[in-house]
Design an enzyme around this catalytic site. Structure first.
Site, PDB file in Angstrom:
ATOM      1  N   CYS A 119     -16.707  33.524  34.108  1.00  0.00           N
ATOM      2  CA  CYS A 119     -15.926  34.695  34.529  1.00  0.00           C
ATOM      3  C   CYS A 119     -15.223  35.319  33.333  1.00  0.00           C
ATOM      4  CB  CYS A 119     -14.911  34.289  35.606  1.00  0.00           C
ATOM      5  SG  CYS A 119     -13.867  35.646  36.146  1.00  0.00           S
ATOM      6  N   CYS A 174     -11.639  36.519  33.988  1.00  0.00           N
ATOM      7  CA  CYS A 174     -10.658  35.421  34.057  1.00  0.00           C
ATOM      8  C   CYS A 174     -10.337  34.889  32.664  1.00  0.00           C
ATOM      9  CB  CYS A 174     -11.183  34.249  34.887  1.00  0.00           C
ATOM     10  SG  CYS A 174     -12.014  34.723  36.398  1.00  0.00           S
ATOM     11  N   ASP A 175     -11.346  34.709  31.839  1.00  0.00           N
ATOM     12  CA  ASP A 175     -11.171  33.913  30.617  1.00  0.00           C
ATOM     13  C   ASP A 175     -11.355  34.680  29.299  1.00  0.00           C
ATOM     14  OD1 ASP A 175     -10.671  31.659  32.179  1.00  0.00           O
ATOM     15  OD2 ASP A 175     -12.804  31.257  32.414  1.00  0.00           O
TER      16      ASP A 175
END
Ligand code: NDP
Length: 318
Positions: free
Chosen positions: A138, A141-142
């Site tokens: 992701c 997300c990261d």
């Protein structure tokens, strides 16, 4: 057996942000929800490390702690959280039947499906070893953790194209691995990738091994499947964007799905094609796939379930 079955107003399947948020709202509306966690209580977020983009946590929070907090909040208002796996459903009647662990049948007036989706992985041992420590599925997300660094991404569909352009805004350079000599993504998305100067596309290239120092990733070993040549690309992060699989096999006989298996809900709603059955989170969303959007749709599902029950009771009374 079905005569003795427990009968509940609201059954929630799945324990990610969508399921727990639905549980918080349903419990506060006195629907006495029962939530079945599935095999991985807490869902996909329990496999991530830091969550920095969920509003309300200025210092960030780890995925597992966030899910424990959501569970506590759902239980505080009266949700009964049970460990168990739904093995079959029967949505043929006005009251829905859900079988847990092949043995326990529960009858439910409303069912909220929040079974999520599972990221596809390449299947490399090193990919799992460094999952959460340089390997991610992701970018939104990261990606933040790799600001100013070099990263690699594998995949050539719309998700990979979107995530590569997202990463390109944060990272110094994005190496994009495309296993064939062309993309699968839509023309518009490919155009964006080709016009982003710090994305380098490696066609006919496969990821062979994620390399690291035992703690974090520092390179990716790749294979050119035309020349047979192997080389190492120094990167701090490796993003796998080869698709997701919605967890919907159980519902194939009962609910409308799109060609990729995602549950179809009415626009602007979580209502499926069957009355009293609602779907929330990644199981019906292949576009946003964020904890906050899943939580939002979990809230919608509980409110819609409550309204559905109220309308049904009103009809009985009149
Ligand atoms: P897709 O299935 O469309 O694409 C997967 C990609 O991963 C393909 O390019 C495939 O390669 C590649 N791949 C699969 N396995 C491997 C492997 N082992 N090694 C290397 N590469 C591999 O998945 P997406 O998640 O991209 O998209 C899913 C759906 O969601 C699509 O319908 C898409 O259009 C949609 N979507 C729409 C968006 C939007 O409208 N904004 C954003 C994101 C997704 P190959 O091409 O060689 O098979």
């Amino acid at each position: 057996m079905s005569q003795l079955a427990e009968h509940v107003k609201c059954l929630i399947i799945g324990s990610g942000p969508a399921g727990y948020t639905a549980a918080i709202y349903a419990a506060r509306a006195d629907m006495h929800p029962i939530l079945y966690t599935g095999i991985v209580p807490g869902g996909q977020l329990t496999q991530t490390t830091e969550v920095d983009n969920f509003p309300g946590y200025p210092e960030g929070i780890t995925g597992p702690v966030m899910m424990q907090d959501l569970q506590k909040q759902a239980e505080k208002f009266g949700t009964e959280v049970r460990f168990g796996y739904v093995t079959s459903v029967d949505f043929s009647g006005p009251v829905h039947e859900v079988t847990i662990d092949e043995t326990t049948v529960i009858k439910a007036d409303t069912v909220i499906i929040a079974t999520g989706a599972t990221a596809k992985w390449l299947g490399l041992e090193s990919e799992q070893k460094y999952n959460g420590f340089g390997v991610s599925a992701c970018a939104v997300c990261d990606g933040f953790f790799y600001r100013g660094e070099d990263v690699a991404i594998v995949g050539a569909g719309d998700t990979a194209a979107e995530e590569a352009t997202y990463l390109a805004k944060l990272c110094r350079k994005v190496h994009m691995l495309v296993r064939r000599d062309e993309f699968r993504a839509s023309k518009a998305m490919v155009h964006r990738v080709l016009n982003t100067p710090n994305i380098e596309i490696h066609y006919n290239t496969e990821a062979k091994e994620v390399l690291g120092d035992g703690q974090v990733v520092n390179a990716l070993r790749v294979l050119n499947n035309v020349t047979g040549e192997e080389s190492d690309i120094p990167v701090m992060g490796f993003f796998v964007a080869i698709g997701h699989k919605p967890n919907t096999e159980l519902f194939t006989d009962w609910l409308d799905m799109d060609i990729n298996g995602y549950l179809v809900t009415k626009p602007g709603s979580t209502q499926t094609n069957r009355e009293g059955i609602f779907a929330a989170g990644d199981v019906q969303d292949h576009i946003f796939r964020q904890a906050i959007t899943a939580a939002g749709s979990g809230c919608m599902a509980a409110l819609e379930a409550e309204r559905y029950l109220a309308a049904k009771e009103h009809m009985v009374l009149n």
